[in-house]
Scaffold this active site. Structure first.
Site, mmCIF file in Angstrom:
data_model
loop_
_atom_site.group_PDB
_atom_site.id
_atom_site.type_symbol
_atom_site.label_atom_id
_atom_site.label_comp_id
_atom_site.label_asym_id
_atom_site.label_seq_id
_atom_site.Cartn_x
_atom_site.Cartn_y
_atom_site.Cartn_z
ATOM 1 C CB SER A 42 -3.652 -10.606 7.513
ATOM 2 O OG SER A 42 -2.916 -10.199 6.391
HETATM 3 N N1 SAH Z 1 0.816 -5.768 7.616
HETATM 4 C C1 SAH Z 1 -0.309 -4.874 7.441
HETATM 5 C C2 SAH Z 1 -1.186 -5.289 6.308
HETATM 6 C C3 SAH Z 1 -0.822 -4.546 5.154
HETATM 7 S S1 SAH Z 1 -1.770 -4.733 3.685
HETATM 8 C C4 SAH Z 1 -1.119 -4.760 8.686
HETATM 9 O O1 SAH Z 1 -0.831 -5.448 9.685
HETATM 10 O O2 SAH Z 1 -2.035 -3.945 8.694
HETATM 11 C C5 SAH Z 1 -0.423 -4.476 2.566
HETATM 12 C C6 SAH Z 1 0.154 -3.088 2.570
HETATM 13 O O3 SAH Z 1 1.237 -3.100 1.649
HETATM 14 C C7 SAH Z 1 -0.814 -2.011 2.121
HETATM 15 O O4 SAH Z 1 -0.888 -1.021 3.089
HETATM 16 C C8 SAH Z 1 -0.175 -1.497 0.821
HETATM 17 O O5 SAH Z 1 -0.352 -0.114 0.615
HETATM 18 C C9 SAH Z 1 1.284 -1.828 1.040
HETATM 19 N N2 SAH Z 1 2.101 -1.932 -0.173
HETATM 20 C C10 SAH Z 1 1.788 -2.439 -1.381
HETATM 21 N N3 SAH Z 1 2.836 -2.377 -2.216
HETATM 22 C C11 SAH Z 1 3.861 -1.805 -1.519
HETATM 23 C C12 SAH Z 1 5.212 -1.464 -1.831
HETATM 24 N N4 SAH Z 1 5.741 -1.706 -3.023
HETATM 25 N N5 SAH Z 1 5.944 -0.877 -0.859
HETATM 26 C C13 SAH Z 1 5.436 -0.619 0.362
HETATM 27 N N6 SAH Z 1 4.173 -0.927 0.714
HETATM 28 C C14 SAH Z 1 3.384 -1.509 -0.212
#
Ligand code: SAH
Length: 200
Positions: A42
């Site tokens: 983000s």
């Molecule tokens: N907070 C992160 C942004 C992550 S984007 C940062 O600072 O970079 C959202 C993430 O959630 C992605 O990496 C995706 O693979 C993960 N995601 C999606 N569904 C998920 C689930 N059910 N359990 C764990 N991770 C998940």
């Protein structure tokens, strides 16, 4: 943790450390950026805002769903006692772990799997942060939130979501407040959107 403490730390934390070589030059922009596997980090202003809303302190046990690059994890780990972070894509989890360990964080625990189920072995959590869009607040996460705890989670379809702040009072009664519209990648798993009819 207050605004000044957060910003002092955030200014020193190089977002480029959490990006691949191709996007590193763009780290200073207040923009979401790709981190591979169709996922995004983000914009920093939103990460900081969500951290402030969650407001962990030195006694907080935090659950994070969606480790991604690990950038948000670093902010949480800096201001809390311990962070339990779950990511479904193994490569992203491993990369984030390498980065955070080389930065010296030893209060982060990593899990690969469906974070919408939480991490019951270490529950309850004083703070829960979800950084992927859920269809609704996963029941398991609500159960694993401690009395007196706070959760922040984007709720809604892949196009646009409401960022919701959920608080549980001392008696375990939850209340919800909508903060603003946001756009996150979708949560995949039990509470994800993949099986929803309008996703096709
Ligand atoms: N907070 C992160 C942004 C992550 S984007 C940062 O600072 O970079 C959202 C993430 O959630 C992605 O990496 C995706 O693979 C993960 N995601 C999606 N569904 C998920 C689930 N059910 N359990 C764990 N991770 C998940």
């Amino acid at each position: 943790m207050d605004y000044m403490e957060l910003m002092d730390f955030a200014k020193k934390l190089d977002r480029g450390l959490f990006l691949d070589a191709e996007t590193r030059d763009l780290a200073v922009l207040d923009e979401p950026l790709p981190i591979g596997f169709g996922q995004t980090i983000s914009q920093p202003s939103l990460v900081w805002e969500m951290t402030l809303l969650l407001s962990p302190d030195k006694n907080s046990k935090v659950l994070e769903v969606g480790t991604g690059s690990g950038y948000q994890t670093a902010l949480l780990a800096q201001f809390s006692k311990e962070v339990y972070t779950i990511e479904r894509i193994p490569e992203l989890s491993k990369k984030a772990r390498n980065r955070l360990e080389s930065m010296g964080y030893s209060n982060i625990y990593y899990r690969i799997g469906d974070g919408s189920l939480g991490w019951p072995e270490h529950a309850p959590y004083d703070r829960v942060m979800v950084t992927a869009a859920a269809e609704d607040v996963p029941k398991e996460l609500m159960e694993q939130l401690a009395a007196g705890g706070t959760m922040i989670i984007p709720v809604g379809p892949p196009s646009v979501q409401e960022l919701q702040l959920i608080t549980k009072d001392a008696g375990g009664e939850a209340s919800r407040r909508t903060i603003e519209k946001v756009r996150f990648v979708e949560l995949i798993g039990k509470y994800g959107w993949s099986s929803h009819p309008w996703k096709g």
